[in-house]
Motif scaffolding. Structure first.
Motif, PDB file in Angstrom:
ATOM      1  N   ALA A  19      11.586  -5.376  12.897  1.00 32.13           N
ATOM      2  CA  ALA A  19      10.447  -5.973  13.612  1.00 32.13           C
ATOM      3  C   ALA A  19      10.603  -5.697  15.105  1.00 32.13           C
ATOM      4  O   ALA A  19      11.721  -5.536  15.603  1.00 32.13           O
ATOM      5  CB  ALA A  19      10.406  -7.479  13.359  1.00 32.13           C
ATOM      6  N   PRO A  20       9.487  -5.646  15.840  1.00 26.70           N
ATOM      7  CA  PRO A  20       9.600  -5.433  17.290  1.00 26.70           C
ATOM      8  C   PRO A  20      10.502  -6.498  17.929  1.00 26.70           C
ATOM      9  O   PRO A  20      10.443  -7.672  17.559  1.00 26.70           O
ATOM     10  CB  PRO A  20       8.157  -5.576  17.779  1.00 26.70           C
ATOM     11  CG  PRO A  20       7.322  -5.228  16.593  1.00 26.70           C
ATOM     12  CD  PRO A  20       8.095  -5.741  15.404  1.00 26.70           C
ATOM     13  N   ALA A  21      11.351  -6.073  18.855  1.00 29.93           N
ATOM     14  CA  ALA A  21      12.252  -7.004  19.548  1.00 29.93           C
ATOM     15  C   ALA A  21      11.425  -8.068  20.262  1.00 29.93           C
ATOM     16  O   ALA A  21      10.417  -7.756  20.891  1.00 29.93           O
ATOM     17  CB  ALA A  21      13.135  -6.262  20.535  1.00 29.93           C
ATOM     18  N   THR A  22      11.862  -9.302  20.167  1.00 25.43           N
ATOM     19  CA  THR A  22      11.138 -10.406  20.805  1.00 25.43           C
ATOM     20  C   THR A  22      11.751 -10.774  22.142  1.00 25.43           C
ATOM     21  O   THR A  22      11.350 -11.753  22.755  1.00 25.43           O
ATOM     22  CB  THR A  22      11.106 -11.636  19.882  1.00 25.43           C
ATOM     23  OG1 THR A  22      12.448 -11.963  19.518  1.00 25.43           O
ATOM     24  CG2 THR A  22      10.289 -11.355  18.634  1.00 25.43           C
ATOM     25  N   PHE A  23      12.716 -10.005  22.599  1.00 28.72           N
ATOM     26  CA  PHE A  23      13.330 -10.221  23.899  1.00 28.72           C
ATOM     27  C   PHE A  23      13.305  -8.913  24.664  1.00 28.72           C
ATOM     28  O   PHE A  23      13.169  -7.843  24.080  1.00 28.72           O
ATOM     29  CB  PHE A  23      14.764 -10.760  23.760  1.00 28.72           C
ATOM     30  CG  PHE A  23      15.557 -10.045  22.704  1.00 28.72           C
ATOM     31  CD1 PHE A  23      16.241  -8.886  22.993  1.00 28.72           C
ATOM     32  CD2 PHE A  23      15.612 -10.542  21.407  1.00 28.72           C
ATOM     33  CE1 PHE A  23      16.955  -8.223  22.022  1.00 28.72           C
ATOM     34  CE2 PHE A  23      16.327  -9.891  20.435  1.00 28.72           C
ATOM     35  CZ  PHE A  23      16.996  -8.729  20.731  1.00 28.72           C
ATOM     36  N   CYS A  24      13.401  -8.987  25.969  1.00 28.88           N
ATOM     37  CA  CYS A  24      13.292  -7.814  26.835  1.00 28.88           C
ATOM     38  C   CYS A  24      14.625  -7.068  26.882  1.00 28.88           C
ATOM     39  O   CYS A  24      15.624  -7.596  27.364  1.00 28.88           O
ATOM     40  CB  CYS A  24      12.881  -8.262  28.239  1.00 28.88           C
ATOM     41  SG  CYS A  24      12.825  -6.919  29.432  1.00 28.88           S
ATOM     42  N   ILE A  25      14.625  -5.838  26.395  1.00 30.19           N
ATOM     43  CA  ILE A  25      15.829  -5.006  26.433  1.00 30.19           C
ATOM     44  C   ILE A  25      15.821  -4.212  27.732  1.00 30.19           C
ATOM     45  O   ILE A  25      14.863  -3.505  28.035  1.00 30.19           O
ATOM     46  CB  ILE A  25      15.888  -4.089  25.210  1.00 30.19           C
ATOM     47  CG1 ILE A  25      16.002  -4.949  23.946  1.00 30.19           C
ATOM     48  CG2 ILE A  25      17.037  -3.107  25.326  1.00 30.19           C
ATOM     49  CD1 ILE A  25      15.982  -4.182  22.668  1.00 30.19           C
ATOM     50  N   GLN A  26      16.893  -4.359  28.516  1.00 31.31           N
ATOM     51  CA  GLN A  26      16.995  -3.653  29.797  1.00 31.31           C
ATOM     52  C   GLN A  26      17.448  -2.216  29.616  1.00 31.31           C
ATOM     53  O   GLN A  26      16.943  -1.309  30.252  1.00 31.31           O
ATOM     54  CB  GLN A  26      17.990  -4.382  30.708  1.00 31.31           C
ATOM     55  CG  GLN A  26      17.532  -5.753  31.132  1.00 31.31           C
ATOM     56  CD  GLN A  26      18.660  -6.493  31.807  1.00 31.31           C
ATOM     57  OE1 GLN A  26      19.544  -7.018  31.143  1.00 31.31           O
ATOM     58  NE2 GLN A  26      18.627  -6.522  33.124  1.00 31.31           N
ATOM     59  N   ASN A  27      18.457  -2.008  28.795  1.00 31.61           N
ATOM     60  CA  ASN A  27      18.933  -0.656  28.526  1.00 31.61           C
ATOM     61  C   ASN A  27      19.589  -0.616  27.162  1.00 31.61           C
ATOM     62  O   ASN A  27      19.998  -1.648  26.629  1.00 31.61           O
ATOM     63  CB  ASN A  27      19.869  -0.148  29.632  1.00 31.61           C
ATOM     64  CG  ASN A  27      21.134  -0.964  29.735  1.00 31.61           C
ATOM     65  OD1 ASN A  27      21.938  -0.969  28.814  1.00 31.61           O
ATOM     66  ND2 ASN A  27      21.321  -1.659  30.843  1.00 31.61           N
TER      67      ASN A  27
END
Length: 139
Positions: A19-27
């Motif tokens: 599923a699409p990540a529900t948190f912001c991935i920085q790198n």
């Protein structure tokens, strides 16, 4: 992979456990080692043969956590494997990468103070699951 760095705008949705990540991935970094080591001999221009080893897939990155989603922390505590996948596409083409069974590790998240964002840096290794270690697709 394409011969140039792919900027973050080339990366599509990052998927965690399908599923699409529900948190912001920085790198996000994925490193694949085939485990082969060369036998380098004096007087020879090139290695004579390679000793076969075990392939290793390492993953590392960082992500911001929001009040609404700390699911990555739950995965760390339970040591449940995580599937992470993404695509990166530009005018030169692209790739799709799926890492199966990544076991993540990171320090417990903490804030630097009031109104500060919480970020975690994670590392992990893919372990063998029924679907393998990693899939790489040329797009």
């Amino acid at each position: 992979f394409p011969s140039h760095d792919m900027p973050s705008s080339d990366v599509g949705t990052v998927f965690v456990d399908g599923a699409p990540a529900t948190f912001c991935i920085q790198n996000l970094n994925v490193t694949v080692s085939n485990g082969m080591t060369p036998s380098v001999c004096l007087g020879e221009l090139a290695p004579q043969n390679y000793a076969l080893g075990t392939a290793a897939v390492e993953i590392s990155g960082s992500a911001y956590l929001a009040d609404s989603d700390w699911s990555l922390v739950a995965k760390k505590i339970s040591q449940a494997p995580v599937m992470i996948g993404y695509t990166a596409v530009n005018d030169s083409g692209g790739i799709g990468v799926v890492v199966h069974g990544a076991q993540l590790s990171f320090p417990d998240p903490s804030s630097a103070g009031m109104d500060q964002q919480v970020s975690i840096a994670f590392t992990g290794s893919a372990k063998s699951v029924s679907s393998g270690y990693i899939d790489i697709y040329w797009i």
